[in-house]
Scaffold this motif. Structure first.
Motif, PDB file in Angstrom:
ATOM      1  N   GLY A  70       6.208  -5.546   6.722  1.00 55.93           N
ATOM      2  CA  GLY A  70       6.780  -4.314   7.275  1.00 55.93           C
ATOM      3  C   GLY A  70       7.870  -3.727   6.401  1.00 55.93           C
ATOM      4  N   TYR A  77       8.194   0.123  10.006  1.00 57.89           N
ATOM      5  CA  TYR A  77       8.522  -0.230   8.628  1.00 57.89           C
ATOM      6  C   TYR A  77       9.976   0.142   8.316  1.00 57.89           C
ATOM      7  CZ  TYR A  77       3.638  -1.198   7.581  1.00 57.89           C
ATOM      8  OH  TYR A  77       2.381  -1.742   7.547  1.00 57.89           O
ATOM      9  N   ARG A 125       0.847  -1.193   0.000  1.00 63.19           N
ATOM     10  CA  ARG A 125       0.000   0.000   0.000  1.00 63.19           C
ATOM     11  C   ARG A 125       0.873   1.229   0.000  1.00 63.19           C
ATOM     12  NH1 ARG A 125      -0.634   2.075   5.229  1.00 63.19           N
ATOM     13  NH2 ARG A 125       0.071   0.725   6.933  1.00 63.19           N
ATOM     14  N   TYR A 167       3.519   3.290  10.854  1.00 59.55           N
ATOM     15  CA  TYR A 167       2.357   3.692  10.078  1.00 59.55           C
ATOM     16  C   TYR A 167       1.091   2.948  10.459  1.00 59.55           C
ATOM     17  CZ  TYR A 167       5.930   5.912   7.292  1.00 59.55           C
ATOM     18  OH  TYR A 167       6.984   6.691   6.896  1.00 59.55           O
ATOM     19  N   ASP A 168       1.226   1.881  11.229  1.00 60.45           N
ATOM     20  CA  ASP A 168       0.058   1.135  11.678  1.00 60.45           C
ATOM     21  C   ASP A 168      -0.308   1.471  13.110  1.00 60.45           C
ATOM     22  OD1 ASP A 168      -0.069  -0.119   9.227  1.00 60.45           O
ATOM     23  OD2 ASP A 168       1.124  -1.849   9.852  1.00 60.45           O
ATOM     24  N   LEU A 189       4.351   0.300   0.903  1.00 55.55           N
ATOM     25  CA  LEU A 189       4.491  -0.471   2.132  1.00 55.55           C
ATOM     26  C   LEU A 189       3.808  -1.823   2.000  1.00 55.55           C
ATOM     27  CD1 LEU A 189       3.679   2.314   4.740  1.00 55.55           C
ATOM     28  CD2 LEU A 189       5.915   1.627   3.874  1.00 55.55           C
ATOM     29  N   ASP A 190       4.427  -2.823   2.577  1.00 56.52           N
ATOM     30  CA  ASP A 190       3.849  -4.167   2.653  1.00 56.52           C
ATOM     31  C   ASP A 190       3.474  -4.407   4.110  1.00 56.52           C
ATOM     32  OD1 ASP A 190       3.187  -6.815   2.654  1.00 56.52           O
ATOM     33  OD2 ASP A 190       4.828  -7.434   1.348  1.00 56.52           O
ATOM     34  N   GLY A 191       2.168  -4.380   4.399  1.00 60.73           N
ATOM     35  CA  GLY A 191       1.723  -4.540   5.779  1.00 60.73           C
ATOM     36  C   GLY A 191       2.041  -5.894   6.365  1.00 60.73           C
TER      37      GLY A 191
END
Length: 766
Positions: free
Chosen positions: A349, A281, A2, A245-246, A344-346
């Protein structure tokens, strides 16, 4: 993956639109049925379909018989039959007829209302008319009491006589929204985290928080809620700037049990911020989208980001700024850094960082052009520039040129920008033209200064300058001095940047009158000087000066042969040479480094036979910062005159010591040999030493100092019989240098010497 909030966000939306039809090939398709319709003129109405012939319908008994139905229908009269046969009237005729019937009905109603009004009489009770109610009926009597009862006619009693019981609530209303409140702040989820970065963010949040800034006081609960909402957003931004970011940030207000107070009961209030940082991240890949550069690794070597480090906003912005600065320094004046994109790859990370860079054309310096309201032409701009045609473009040289233009003091605004020419310079480069946009400022200046010291008294100095009377940079200055012991006027013609950068040429003429204890003099002086000096804007490591001067002076001196003071006339021709080295961090207020200045002045008297001699002097000063606010400073001066006896020297050309710029605690020129009247007569050598401890706090400072020095008859200083002075000083620091107030006293004071000496000036003592 994302998109990152601080990067470019790319969203793809897919929209499906249309219809779908499916048909099985093997399926039989029945022919369309024909629906019967009823024709009603312009419209067609579908007629009901008859039931299938094989359908079995139940029998229905009629409600009434046909005979009974026919009897119930009234017979049609002849006039009715004629009315039915009459054709329909048009819409216009219908509306006209209806309007006429309405007008006739209104006129008839008005006549009936007039007749009814004349006959109507209001009802009366005991001879008193009864008012009508809203619906037209007469007012009814209340209960069984007659309308004339004295109770109803009596006035109402005062409000004070009513006994009103207040409404009793189970619990008083909470008025905390309308009174000043005290509150506490509680942040959960940061201080107990294992990550040291999270713990450090708590300090940053405390510095920026609106809740903490309120010192636990608010006008009402609404203000607490507003601060809490702002701090919740602040915490979210702080965490995102460090790669979290989360993060989840929740806020709430906790109210404790009520506390009994003197005036009202209140509840304790706590503003709570719950933080769940989540994962941090990191950079999984760095992609720089740019054309090849010279050298090939120019961008990579100057891009301070690496795979595996956290995605920190400050680090990313700093890395991009480093590229934007480095490329123009290496020959790329038109380089542009594009918009970053971080995906970003949740799940993992990881973040993939992409940065587009347009390096532009590699360039070399070409010519210089000027535009606007010019103070001087392009030829003089080339004198100020430190680059030549064909040099590889370097933005640092452009900044240097811009500062040199500002330092002339001739501009209201000035700018220097590269312009592409398309002209090839070889080696896959092209020339750029430096366009200097000028807006000349006011050329005239008025200036004034004032000072005071014991022994020298008050000194006022003023000047008028036209900074560009003889372009380029040809300044004319008229100066006047008015003091307790010195008065004078003079004029100076000064050419700055004369033929080369930072070189100054001066022509000086002046006349002064001096009244000192050492001598009285009326002096005329004409001098020419070429110098390479430091200024507050351009502090140089090496300086030099050379020149020539002609002095004509009438001065008095003590004649030991006759035992009295007498005047003599001196004509002196001399040369001046000076070199200096400066390794300090400031011209007016140094805190570290050292300075060395040496002066040599070969000169001689033109009266009678020429008698040459030389004046030599060396000054050394050093500065050492003990702490950020304490600086130790020291100074040494040694001077000597060789080639002539003291009596053959004009009194103004001898060495003296004492005063604010020499040995504090003593009057101006007070130290050294004296005549029988205890007046100083000067000497052929001098030595001085000074030590200061400077303490600064904000814009103020305190200085403790000890000075020592002496003047000798011999041409070489003996360093004996030193006199000491000690004192304390105050400093007020301004943007143009410190203002100085020193108070000193001599150690081992002798008769005739002042107990206390005061010195006021601009700048440090050394």
């Amino acid at each position: 993956m994302r998109p990152l909030l601080i990067g470019a966000v790319s969203l793809i939306s897919l929209t499906w639109a249309g219809t779908a039809q499916a048909q099985t090939p093997e399926q039989d398709v029945a022919p369309p049925k024909v629906v019967p319709t009823l024709d009603t003129g312009s419209a067609k109405i579908a007629a009901p379909s008859p039931p299938p012939t094989e359908a079995q319908l139940p029998a229905v008994e009629p409600i009434i018989g046909d005979e009974e139905f026919e009897k119930s229908i009234p017979p049609i009269r002849a006039e009715d039959d004629a009315e039915l046969d009459r054709p329909l009237e048009s819409i216009a005729e219908f509306e006209k007829r209806m309007a006429a019937e309405a007008a006739e009905s209104a006129a008839s109603g008005a006549e009936d209302a007039a007749d009814a009004s004349a006959e109507a009489q209001p009802p009366q009770v005991d001879g008193v008319p009864v008012p009508a109610l809203a619906d037209g009926d007469a007012a009814e009597a209340i209960g069984d009491a007659p309308i004339s009862d004295s109770e109803l006619a009596a006035p109402l009693p005062p409000l004070e006589n009513f006994d009103v019981e207040p409404v009793q609530f189970a619990e008083p209303e909470d008025d905390s929204d309308n009174v000043e409140l005290s509150y506490a702040v509680q942040v959960n989820g940061l201080s107990d985290a294992d990550d040291s970065t999270i713990v450090d963010l708590a300090d940053l949040f405390g510095d920026l928080s609106a809740l903490y800034d309120g010192d636990g006081k608010a006008d009402n609960a609404a203000m607490i809620r507003a601060r809490l909402s702002a701090d919740g957003e602040l915490m979210q931004r702080i965490l995102a700037s460090e790669g979290y970011y989360d993060a989840v940030v929740d806020t709430r207000i906790d109210r404790g049990p009520r506390e009994e107070g003197q005036e009202r009961r209140r509840r304790s209030t706590t503003a709570v911020i719950d933080v769940k940082p989540g994962k941090r991240y990191t950079l999984a890949d760095i992609v720089i989208d740019a054309d090849p550069t010279i050298p090939p690794n120019l961008i990579a070597d100057n891009f301070p980001l690496s795979v595996g480090e956290p995605i920190v906003a400050q680090r990313i912005q700093g890395a991009e700024a480093a590229i934007a600065l480095k490329l123009p320094e290496e020959g790329y004046p038109f380089a542009k850094v594009g918009q970053r994109d971080i995906l970003l790859d949740g799940a993992t990370g990881d973040g993939v960082y992409t940065l587009p860079v347009d390096i532009g054309k590699r360039s070399r310096f070409g010519g210089i052009e000027t535009t606007g309201d010019l103070a001087f032409d392009a030829e003089h701009v080339e004198v100020l520039a430190r680059f030549k045609r064909g040099d590889l473009y370097d933005s640092r040289m452009v900044d240097d040129l811009r500062q040199a233009l500002v330092a002339t003091g001739l501009f209201a605004t000035v700018a220097a920008e590269p312009q592409p020419t398309g002209e090839s310079a070889g080696d896959d480069t092209e020339y750029v033209t430096m366009l200097v946009t000028q807006q000349a400022g006011p050329p005239r200046t008025l200036a004034a200064s004032a000072g005071y010291s014991t022994g020298q008294g008050i000194r006022l100095e003023g000047s008028w300058t036209h900074r560009n009377l003889l372009p380029p940079e040809g300044a004319l200055t008229f100066r006047g001095v008015l003091g307790t012991q010195e008065q004078g006027i003079g004029a100076t013609l000064r050419r700055s940047n004369a033929g080369r950068r930072d070189r100054t040429f001066e022509l000086v003429t002046e006349v002064t009158r001096s009244t000192y204890d050492a001598f009285n003099a009326i002096t005329g002086r004409v001098a020419a000087r070429v110098s390479y000096d430091s200024t507050p804007i351009w502090q140089k490591k090496f300086t030099y000066a050379y020149g020539v001067e002609l002095i004509a002076t009438r001065e008095d001196d003590y004649d030991f042969a006759t035992g009295e003071r007498s005047y003599d006339f001196y004509t002196i021709l001399g040369l001046t040479g000076q070199v200096g080295m400066d390794r300090t961090d400031s011209l007016l207020d140094p805190t570290k480094g050292f300075r060395v200045t040496s002066l040599i002045q070969p000169e001689g008297s033109l009266a009678g036979s020429f008698s040459p001699y030389a004046r030599l002097r060396t000054d050394i000063s050093g500065y050492y910062p003990v702490t950020d606010s304490i600086v130790l400073a020291g100074r040494v001066r040694v001077g000597s005159i060789v080639g002539a006896a003291r009596e053959r020297l004009a009194p103004s050309r001898r060495f003296y010591a004492g005063g604010g710029g020499s040995v504090r605690g003593f009057g101006y020129q007070e130290l050294g040999p004296k005549d029988p009247n205890n007046d100083p007569i000067g000497g052929r050598s001098v030595n001085e030493v000074a030590l200061e401890a400077r303490y600064r706090f904000g814009n103020f400072g305190v200085v403790g100092f000890v000075d020592a020095g002496q003047v000798y008859r011999s041409s070489a200083p003996t360093f004996q019989n030193l006199r000491f002075g000690a004192g304390i000083g105050a400093r007020y620091y301004t943007n143009f240098g410190p203002m100085r107030l020193d108070v000193a006293t001599p150690i081992g004071r002798k008769p005739g010497e002042a107990r206390v000496s005061v010195y006021v000036s601009i700048g440090q003592a050394f």
